[in-house]
Motif scaffolding. Structure first.
Motif, mmCIF file in Angstrom:
data_model
loop_
_atom_site.group_PDB
_atom_site.id
_atom_site.type_symbol
_atom_site.label_atom_id
_atom_site.label_comp_id
_atom_site.label_asym_id
_atom_site.label_seq_id
_atom_site.Cartn_x
_atom_site.Cartn_y
_atom_site.Cartn_z
ATOM 1 N N VAL A 148 0.870 -1.176 0.000
ATOM 2 C CA VAL A 148 0.000 0.000 0.000
ATOM 3 C C VAL A 148 0.911 1.232 0.000
ATOM 4 N N ASP A 149 0.863 2.004 -1.077
ATOM 5 C CA ASP A 149 1.868 3.041 -1.305
ATOM 6 C C ASP A 149 1.426 4.459 -0.934
ATOM 7 N N VAL A 150 0.412 4.578 -0.083
ATOM 8 C CA VAL A 150 -0.144 5.904 0.197
ATOM 9 C C VAL A 150 0.860 6.820 0.895
ATOM 10 N N TYR A 151 1.754 6.256 1.711
ATOM 11 C CA TYR A 151 2.725 7.099 2.410
ATOM 12 C C TYR A 151 3.772 7.649 1.449
ATOM 13 N N ILE A 152 4.201 6.854 0.502
ATOM 14 C CA ILE A 152 5.255 7.314 -0.401
ATOM 15 C C ILE A 152 4.695 8.087 -1.596
ATOM 16 N N ARG A 153 3.363 8.093 -1.770
ATOM 17 C CA ARG A 153 2.752 8.827 -2.883
ATOM 18 C C ARG A 153 2.015 10.071 -2.421
ATOM 19 N N ALA A 162 -4.554 4.143 3.976
ATOM 20 C CA ALA A 162 -3.929 2.834 4.147
ATOM 21 C C ALA A 162 -4.927 1.814 4.681
ATOM 22 N N ILE A 163 -5.735 2.220 5.633
ATOM 23 C CA ILE A 163 -6.724 1.304 6.205
ATOM 24 C C ILE A 163 -7.765 0.919 5.157
ATOM 25 N N ASP A 164 -8.271 1.902 4.435
ATOM 26 C CA ASP A 164 -9.295 1.621 3.420
ATOM 27 C C ASP A 164 -8.756 0.682 2.350
ATOM 28 N N ARG A 165 -7.551 0.965 1.860
ATOM 29 C CA ARG A 165 -6.970 0.124 0.820
ATOM 30 C C ARG A 165 -6.637 -1.264 1.361
ATOM 31 N N ALA A 166 -6.091 -1.331 2.547
ATOM 32 C CA ALA A 166 -5.727 -2.626 3.123
ATOM 33 C C ALA A 166 -6.954 -3.527 3.268
#
Length: 247
Positions: A148-153, A162-166
């Motif tokens: 899940v790349d939300v932090y780096i994007r 991150a929770i929703d995608r996970a």
């Protein structure tokens, strides 16, 4: 892929991890490093795409698929423990072909990221559908780690994203989720929201591994961090040889 039993062995290593006792998976970039990590007693290994790329002379994200699969196969052949392979976004391969290529390499797990070829986040639902196709093609014979790349994007609210995608990726069949570069302070929130779903954390220099486990990490990987450490040591050796004329 050597069969469901080996993939199940990898799953079993993720189950019921006590707080402070995460599964630590070093990231080999070639056969020599893989054998060193196995000899040290690690029960499984996780190849890093950036580390393999560097070992082959490529920038991260630029390794041709053929060379990545060949590198993974060499690592798998060198050791007897399960190997899970970072295959970036899957190189645009249809799910069935991707699974077949993994099977041919001998790896029993994959790490698939939700960054697209344009280096931006993919649509979460579209990526979940992709993961579901991989799961359907592989059945239980493949351990799927969904990065899940939300932090780096640069997502606006990375914890929520991150929770929703996970959750979406877990519903699609992912065995583990990997919010790469999530700061340690966010791990307890992620852990609480995701329940028993295995959670992969990226260890940075100086991060105490047991503490990451206590904060909520089930599994710890290193990206290309171990290769960079080895490169530093090799550079020091090279400098010593140049300056002293011997070991």
């Amino acid at each position: 892929m050597t069969g469901g039993a080996t993939a199940e062995t990898l799953r079993a290593l993720h189950r019921d991890r006590a707080a402070g006792d995460p599964l630590v998976l070093p990231g080999p970039w070639d056969a020599v490093s893989a054998r060193a990590f196995e000899a040290a007693g690690f029960p499984a290994l996780a190849t890093p795409s950036a580390g393999v790329a560097a070992s082959l002379g490529y920038a991260d994200g630029e390794t041709p698929a053929e060379e990545m699969f060949a590198a993974v196969a060499r690592i798998v052949r060198a050791v007897s423990v399960p190997v899970t392979a970072d295959l970036e976004g899957g190189y645009g391969l249809p799910a069935a072909e991707l699974v077949e290529r993994v099977r041919e390499s001998g790896a029993v797990g994959v790490n698939l990221e939700d960054t697209g070829r344009d280096r931006a986040l993919t649509d979460a639902r579209a990526h979940a559908d992709r993961l579901a196709e991989v799961r359907a093609a592989a059945g239980p014979e493949l351990f799927v780690n969904a990065r899940v790349d939300v932090y780096i994007r640069g997502a606006a609210d990375p914890v929520k994203a991150a929770i929703d995608r996970a959750r979406l990726y877990a519903e699609a069949g992912a065995d583990c989720v990997y919010p790469i570069a999530a700061p340690p302070a966010d791990l307890p929130v992620l852990r609480a929201a995701l329940g028993d779903l295995p959670l992969n954390a990226l260890a940075g220099p100086g991060d105490p591994l047991a503490e990451l486990g206590r904060l909520g990490a089930t599994r710890i990987t290193f990206g290309d961090g171990l290769l960079l450490r080895a490169r530093t040591d090799l550079t020091a050796l090279a400098t010593s040889l140049r300056d002293a004329g011997g070991l």
